[in-house]
Design a protein around this motif. Structure first.
Motif, PDB file in Angstrom:
ATOM      1  N   SER A 166      -3.360  -0.502  -3.187  1.00 47.75           N
ATOM      2  CA  SER A 166      -2.001  -0.909  -3.404  1.00 47.75           C
ATOM      3  C   SER A 166      -1.592   0.349  -4.395  1.00 47.75           C
ATOM      4  O   SER A 166      -2.006   1.017  -5.196  1.00 47.75           O
ATOM      5  CB  SER A 166      -2.147  -2.131  -3.948  1.00 47.75           C
ATOM      6  N   ILE A 167       0.075  -0.003  -4.488  1.00 48.89           N
ATOM      7  CA  ILE A 167       0.549   0.889  -5.566  1.00 48.89           C
ATOM      8  C   ILE A 167      -0.016   0.682  -7.075  1.00 48.89           C
ATOM      9  O   ILE A 167      -0.347   1.570  -7.649  1.00 48.89           O
ATOM     10  CB  ILE A 167       2.112   0.579  -5.417  1.00 48.89           C
TER      11      ILE A 167
ATOM     12  N   THR B 230       0.677  -1.142   0.083  1.00 51.39           N
ATOM     13  CA  THR B 230      -0.035   0.022  -0.040  1.00 51.39           C
ATOM     14  C   THR B 230       0.879   1.315   0.139  1.00 51.39           C
ATOM     15  O   THR B 230       2.064   1.188   0.479  1.00 51.39           O
ATOM     16  CB  THR B 230      -0.852   0.062   1.310  1.00 51.39           C
ATOM     17  N   ILE B 231       0.362   2.414  -0.557  1.00 52.71           N
ATOM     18  CA  ILE B 231       0.914   3.540  -0.371  1.00 52.71           C
ATOM     19  C   ILE B 231       1.539   4.108   1.144  1.00 52.71           C
ATOM     20  O   ILE B 231       2.425   4.621   1.261  1.00 52.71           O
ATOM     21  CB  ILE B 231       0.094   4.733  -1.167  1.00 52.71           C
ATOM     22  N   GLY B 232       0.308   3.788   2.027  1.00 48.87           N
ATOM     23  CA  GLY B 232       0.685   4.161   3.287  1.00 48.87           C
ATOM     24  C   GLY B 232       1.881   3.550   3.981  1.00 48.87           C
ATOM     25  O   GLY B 232       2.590   4.045   4.853  1.00 48.87           O
ATOM     26  N   GLU B 233       1.944   2.212   3.291  1.00 49.24           N
ATOM     27  CA  GLU B 233       3.011   1.340   3.940  1.00 49.24           C
ATOM     28  C   GLU B 233       4.471   1.844   3.377  1.00 49.24           C
ATOM     29  O   GLU B 233       5.316   1.910   4.256  1.00 49.24           O
ATOM     30  CB  GLU B 233       2.911  -0.008   3.404  1.00 49.24           C
ATOM     31  N   VAL B 234       4.440   2.179   2.358  1.00 44.88           N
ATOM     32  CA  VAL B 234       5.798   2.548   1.519  1.00 44.88           C
ATOM     33  C   VAL B 234       6.114   4.062   2.417  1.00 44.88           C
ATOM     34  O   VAL B 234       7.263   4.254   2.810  1.00 44.88           O
ATOM     35  CB  VAL B 234       5.462   2.873   0.234  1.00 44.88           C
ATOM     36  N   LEU B 235       5.147   4.984   2.451  1.00 47.61           N
ATOM     37  CA  LEU B 235       5.350   6.138   2.952  1.00 47.61           C
ATOM     38  C   LEU B 235       5.896   6.114   4.467  1.00 47.61           C
ATOM     39  O   LEU B 235       6.574   6.931   4.814  1.00 47.61           O
ATOM     40  CB  LEU B 235       4.158   7.092   2.837  1.00 47.61           C
ATOM     41  N   LYS B 236       5.289   5.190   5.248  1.00 52.46           N
ATOM     42  CA  LYS B 236       5.564   4.922   6.595  1.00 52.46           C
ATOM     43  C   LYS B 236       7.155   4.653   6.579  1.00 52.46           C
ATOM     44  O   LYS B 236       7.909   4.992   7.556  1.00 52.46           O
ATOM     45  CB  LYS B 236       4.818   4.056   7.342  1.00 52.46           C
ATOM     46  N   GLN B 237       7.644   3.760   5.689  1.00 51.79           N
ATOM     47  CA  GLN B 237       8.969   3.406   5.992  1.00 51.79           C
ATOM     48  C   GLN B 237       9.840   4.177   4.987  1.00 51.79           C
ATOM     49  O   GLN B 237      11.099   4.270   5.468  1.00 51.79           O
ATOM     50  CB  GLN B 237       9.213   1.994   5.504  1.00 51.79           C
TER      51      GLN B 237
ATOM     52  N   VAL C  37       2.702   0.894 -13.661  1.00 54.18           N
ATOM     53  CA  VAL C  37       3.088   0.565 -12.490  1.00 54.18           C
ATOM     54  C   VAL C  37       4.729   0.213 -12.427  1.00 54.18           C
ATOM     55  O   VAL C  37       5.394   0.184 -11.304  1.00 54.18           O
ATOM     56  CB  VAL C  37       2.394  -0.721 -11.761  1.00 54.18           C
ATOM     57  N   ASN C  38       5.121  -0.587 -13.289  1.00 50.83           N
ATOM     58  CA  ASN C  38       6.615  -1.079 -13.455  1.00 50.83           C
ATOM     59  C   ASN C  38       7.476   0.091 -13.110  1.00 50.83           C
ATOM     60  O   ASN C  38       8.583   0.112 -12.429  1.00 50.83           O
ATOM     61  CB  ASN C  38       6.869  -1.860 -14.482  1.00 50.83           C
ATOM     62  N   ASP C  39       7.220   1.124 -14.127  1.00 49.43           N
ATOM     63  CA  ASP C  39       8.031   2.498 -13.988  1.00 49.43           C
ATOM     64  C   ASP C  39       8.041   3.036 -12.353  1.00 49.43           C
ATOM     65  O   ASP C  39       8.960   3.570 -11.976  1.00 49.43           O
ATOM     66  CB  ASP C  39       7.612   3.520 -15.010  1.00 49.43           C
ATOM     67  N   LEU C  40       6.852   3.002 -12.134  1.00 52.24           N
ATOM     68  CA  LEU C  40       6.681   3.690 -10.695  1.00 52.24           C
ATOM     69  C   LEU C  40       7.424   2.786  -9.586  1.00 52.24           C
ATOM     70  O   LEU C  40       8.004   3.706  -8.638  1.00 52.24           O
ATOM     71  CB  LEU C  40       5.180   3.722 -10.486  1.00 52.24           C
ATOM     72  N   ILE C  41       7.113   1.813  -9.842  1.00 48.69           N
ATOM     73  CA  ILE C  41       8.040   0.878  -8.770  1.00 48.69           C
ATOM     74  C   ILE C  41       9.467   1.038  -8.730  1.00 48.69           C
ATOM     75  O   ILE C  41      10.056   1.021  -7.850  1.00 48.69           O
ATOM     76  CB  ILE C  41       7.454  -0.615  -8.759  1.00 48.69           C
ATOM     77  N   SER C  42       9.922   1.024  -9.947  1.00 50.27           N
ATOM     78  CA  SER C  42      11.328   1.382 -10.216  1.00 50.27           C
ATOM     79  C   SER C  42      11.802   2.741  -9.380  1.00 50.27           C
ATOM     80  O   SER C  42      12.933   2.636  -8.751  1.00 50.27           O
ATOM     81  CB  SER C  42      11.601   1.221 -11.707  1.00 50.27           C
ATOM     82  N   LYS C  43      10.996   3.662  -9.934  1.00 48.63           N
ATOM     83  CA  LYS C  43      11.256   5.002  -9.104  1.00 48.63           C
ATOM     84  C   LYS C  43      11.361   5.027  -7.609  1.00 48.63           C
ATOM     85  O   LYS C  43      12.077   5.589  -7.112  1.00 48.63           O
ATOM     86  CB  LYS C  43      10.454   6.158  -9.790  1.00 48.63           C
TER      87      LYS C  43
END
Length: 64
Positions: A40-41, A8-15, A52-58
């Motif tokens: 989810s992202i 999730t976006i929240g999960e990523v932002l938290k860490q 989504v693959n470009d976003l995950i890479s960044k």
């Protein structure tokens, strides 16, 4: 930890708070809203018309 499209976006932002700039840069301005904690992202990328693959890479570049 590697960021995946199922997280999730929240999960990523938290860490990794610095990833907020990436989300904001592609038009995801509701980072504090309830959707960010449950969406989810991959779902967010689809809604915003982003590959989504470009976003995950960044995101993973910033999260290292």
């Amino acid at each position: 930890m590697k960021i995946t499209k199922d997280m999730t976006i929240g999960e990523v932002l938290k860490q990794y708070p610095l990833t907020a700039e990436i989300f904001l840069g592609i038009g995801m301005h509701c980072l504090g809203c309830p959707s960010a904690t449950m969406e989810s992202i991959e779902e967010a990328a689809a809604v915003h018309g982003v590959d989504v693959n470009d976003l995950i890479s960044k995101i993973n570049e910033v999260a290292q």
